[in-house]
Scaffold this active site. Structure first.
Site, short mmCIF file in Angstrom:
data_model
loop_
_atom_site.label_atom_id
_atom_site.label_comp_id
_atom_site.label_asym_id
_atom_site.label_seq_id
_atom_site.Cartn_x
_atom_site.Cartn_y
_atom_site.Cartn_z
N SER A 68 45.46 34.94 47.36
CA SER A 68 44.96 33.96 46.39
C SER A 68 45.49 34.22 44.97
O SER A 68 46.68 34.19 44.74
CB SER A 68 43.44 33.98 46.45
OG SER A 68 42.89 33.06 45.57
N ASP A 288 45.01 27.60 41.73
CA ASP A 288 45.22 29.04 41.90
C ASP A 288 46.34 29.28 42.93
O ASP A 288 46.95 28.32 43.43
CB ASP A 288 43.91 29.77 42.27
CG ASP A 288 43.53 29.60 43.72
OD1 ASP A 288 43.98 28.62 44.34
OD2 ASP A 288 42.77 30.43 44.23
N ARG A 511 25.15 42.00 38.86
CA ARG A 511 25.31 42.16 40.32
C ARG A 511 26.59 42.95 40.59
O ARG A 511 27.53 42.92 39.79
CB ARG A 511 25.38 40.80 41.02
CG ARG A 511 26.50 39.89 40.52
CD ARG A 511 26.62 38.62 41.34
NE ARG A 511 27.39 38.81 42.56
CZ ARG A 511 28.72 38.82 42.63
NH1 ARG A 511 29.46 38.67 41.55
NH2 ARG A 511 29.34 38.99 43.78
N THR A 515 34.46 41.99 45.27
CA THR A 515 35.91 42.09 45.39
C THR A 515 36.52 43.18 44.50
O THR A 515 37.68 43.53 44.68
CB THR A 515 36.60 40.75 45.01
OG1 THR A 515 36.27 40.44 43.66
CG2 THR A 515 36.18 39.61 45.92
N ARG A 520 29.18 43.32 37.60
CA ARG A 520 29.43 42.22 36.66
C ARG A 520 28.16 41.91 35.87
O ARG A 520 27.06 41.90 36.43
CB ARG A 520 29.84 40.96 37.41
CG ARG A 520 31.18 41.05 38.10
CD ARG A 520 31.62 39.66 38.57
NE ARG A 520 32.68 39.72 39.56
CZ ARG A 520 33.96 39.86 39.28
NH1 ARG A 520 34.36 39.95 38.03
NH2 ARG A 520 34.86 39.90 40.26
C1 LIG Z 1 32.27 35.76 39.18
C2 LIG Z 1 33.38 35.33 40.10
O1 LIG Z 1 34.24 34.53 39.71
N1 LIG Z 1 33.35 35.87 41.33
C3 LIG Z 1 34.37 35.56 42.34
C4 LIG Z 1 34.80 36.84 43.04
O2 LIG Z 1 33.69 37.45 43.66
P1 LIG Z 1 32.97 38.79 43.15
O3 LIG Z 1 32.06 39.19 44.29
O4 LIG Z 1 32.23 38.41 41.91
O5 LIG Z 1 34.04 39.80 42.85
O6 LIG Z 1 35.74 36.53 44.05
C5 LIG Z 1 35.21 35.69 45.10
C6 LIG Z 1 36.29 35.52 46.15
O7 LIG Z 1 37.44 34.93 45.65
C7 LIG Z 1 34.78 34.34 44.50
O8 LIG Z 1 34.22 33.55 45.52
C8 LIG Z 1 33.78 34.60 43.38
O9 LIG Z 1 33.44 33.40 42.75
MG LIG Z 2 42.24 31.03 46.12
#
Ligand SMILES: CC(=O)N[C@H]1[C@@H](OP(=O)(O)O)O[C@H](CO)[C@@H](O)[C@@H]1O
Ligand SMILES: [Mg+2]
EC number: 5.4.2.3
Length: 547
Positions: A68, A288, A511, A515, A520
């Site tokens: 991605s 993206d 939270r 990823t 955050r």
């Molecule tokens: C705040 C934020 O943008 N979080 C993103 C990010 O997740 P996190 O769990 O926050 O790292 O990556 C995910 C997968 O691409 C997406 O679904 C999500 O919206």
């Molecule tokens: Mg993507």
């Protein structure tokens, strides 16, 4: 498992040893890492996909090789279930365990045990499994796709079909279409999108068409990724109805480097190739790297790269408003649900509530939002970062079909039904899709006769700030209430609540990322200074609690 199957698995997997000293995990959106260490993971997830197909009675499963919006040297793999949605969460622990099995023997044991537990027929007798493979434009994609192919072919009776370079949503769409017995090639995908877009344009009422000024061209930043080549196809098909200019198409320039929806939304600046002097005020959008997300923006003034961002929340609001208008023409009580995450700007939630819509929240990650949206007749979901779609229940579709075909309903109602049916055809029903989403935005703006600025005025975002905090162990943070409230460690939520109470219109939550190795912090307040201050002080509290 019979001896033949066992020996094939042992032999093939010995050619794909796992990387030493790295623990991989399936995460929110599949495995992602530096492409150089992914051969074994991708090979093993190929096996998993074939098993999933066997488990689901031979349904088609999808495997997408992409990372991605990550940098070009990374890659990753995601699995699409028979519905076209994300792999069922029950299988994620199995994905984790096989990705990390240290040697072929332990890998085969994990597979044997799992197949037994899940009752998967692994005797090869009449087994038939199909896996569709796709990849984005990353240079590492071709050899990783080959590794996935080898993994699939290790399972007796399984076949892989290579769809080549596709967007993530295209592959999910193809999986869904094949399993529904529908036409499922890339050609059909483009036909469906362009036909339903044209249908929406044809249905713009004559009266308002006359009053509307032409809304001008749309310039799209394609993140130097797969979206460039695919959008070009749509541009050629829709030339007469849509003035599109494609930039950062991937012919030169590096994937996701200073370009793309993630960069634009997080940094709130224009991507490379967009200039303060010539592009000011023009309607622009960014996709993206695998074209499953998009945001809009305009450049604000000469000489710099500052933008007005029109994010996923505002895209959702535009869609919700249009759908609501059509439903009011139909004068029927239809269950519409809007799904957001805690990252949605509070002003968007207020706007949607004021429209009389039911807004529900889920944890972050499309797998949660999509599942919730499926519960409604019309479920609209978007993450603030631009990933989302609009889902229609079969029941509603057949009701709309009835109205469309019934002259007694009256022309206005018939047209409203046709518009909603066109939205259902245009919007990818398997997963968020930047190309279909972009076309729906364009169709609605033409329908309303709105400029991007007029759209952006639907409501004013509350100032917000997002921060990342590095801590010793992010899993020590446990949240509840769709991630808006901290359960563990004890005392942290009380401290956040006390700080937030000091700011008018303050809202704040923390939270662990799914990823990245960070916690955050998200804060909103009446002014930007206050949002920054609140986020900073909560980040400090998080440090104190977690070290
Ligand atoms: C705040 C934020 O943008 N979080 C993103 C990010 O997740 P996190 O769990 O926050 O790292 O990556 C995910 C997968 O691409 C997406 O679904 C999500 O919206
Ligand atoms: Mg993507």
């Amino acid at each position: 498992m019979n001896e033949e199957q066992r020996s094939i698995l042992l032999q093939s997997s010995s050619r794909f040893p796992p990387p030493k000293g790295t623990k991989l995990s399936y995460g929110t959106a599949g495995f992602r890492a530096d492409a150089s260490i992914l051969q074994s993971t991708v090979f093993r997830i190929g096996i998993l996909a074939a098993l999933r197909s066997l488990k689901t009675g031979g349904a088609v499963i999808g495997l997408m090789i992409t990372a991605s919006h990550n940098k070009v040297s990374d890659n990753g793999i995601k699995v699409a279930d028979p519905s076209g949605g994300m792999l069922t969460q029950d299988w994620e622990p199995f994905a984790d365990s096989i990705a990390n099995a240290p040697d072929p023997e332990s890998l085969v044991k994990l597979i044997t045990d799992f197949a037994k537990k899940e009752n998967i027929p692994l005797d090869g007798a009449k087994a038939a499994a199909t896996v569709l493979l796709g990849r984005d434009t990353r240079p590492s994609g071709e050899s990783l796709l080959e590794a996935a192919n080898k993994g699939i072919c290790c399972v007796v009776g399984a076949v892989a079909i290579d769809m080549g370079i596709v967007t993530t949503p295209e592959l999910h769409w193809m999986v869904r279409a094949r399993n529904k017995g529908l036409k499922a090639t890339e050609l059909h995908y483009f036909d469906q999108l362009s036909t339903s877009f044209r249908c929406l344009i044809d249905l713009i009422p004559e009266k308002s068409r006359d009053n509307h000024h032409p809304i001008g061209k749309l310039v799209v930043d394609c993140s130097n990724g797969v979206g460039g080549e695919k959008l070009q196809v749509l541009k050629e098909k829709l030339n007469a109805f849509l003035h599109l200019e494609i930039r950062n198409s991937g012919n030169s320039g590096i994937l996701n480097e200073g370009v793309g929806a993630d960069y634009v939304q997080k940094e709130k600046v224009a991507p490379q190739g967009f200039f303060g002097h010539s592009d000011v005020g023009i309607r622009c959008a960014s996709l993206d790297g695998d074209a499953d997300r998009f945001v809009y923006f305009t450049l604000t003034s000469n000489g710099d790269n500052k933008i007005n961002l029109v994010d996923g929340d505002k895209i959702l609001s535009l869609f919700a408003l249009f759908i609501k208008q059509q439903l009011s023409i139909l004068n029927e009580d239809v269950g519409v649900g809007v799904v957001q995450t805690a990252y949605a700007n509070g002003a968007s939630t207020k706007y949607l509530n004021d429209l009389g819509l039911k807004v529900v929240f889920t944890p972050t990650g499309v797998k949660y939002l999509h599942g919730k949206a499926e519960e409604y007749d019309i479920g609209i979901y978007f993450e603030a970062n631009g990933h989302g779609t609009v889902l229609f229940s079969d029941h509603l579709l057949s009701w709309l079909d009835g109205i469309k075909n019934e002259p007694c309903s009256g022309l206005e109602k018939q047209n409203a039904a046709k518009r909603l049916l066109a939205v259902a055809n245009l919007m990818n029903q398997a997963v968020g899709d930047a190309l279909s989403g972009l076309l729906l935005v364009e169709a609605i703006l033409q329908h309303m006769g709105w400029s991007v600025d007029k759209w952006n005025e639907l409501y004013h975002d509350l100032p917000s700030r997002q921060l990342k905090v590095k801590v010793a162990d992010r899993s020590a943070v446990v949240t509840t209430n769709a991630e808006t409230s901290v359960e563990k460690p004890p005392g942290l939520q009380e401290a956040i609540t006390a700080l937030t109470a000091k700011y008018p219109q303050g809202r704040c939550f923390v939270r662990p990322s799914g990823t990245e190795d960070v916690v955050r912090v998200y804060a909103e307040a009446k002014t930007q200074e206050e949002a920054d201050e609140l986020a900073d002080s909560v980040a400090k509290i998080v440090q104190q609690f977690l070290g």
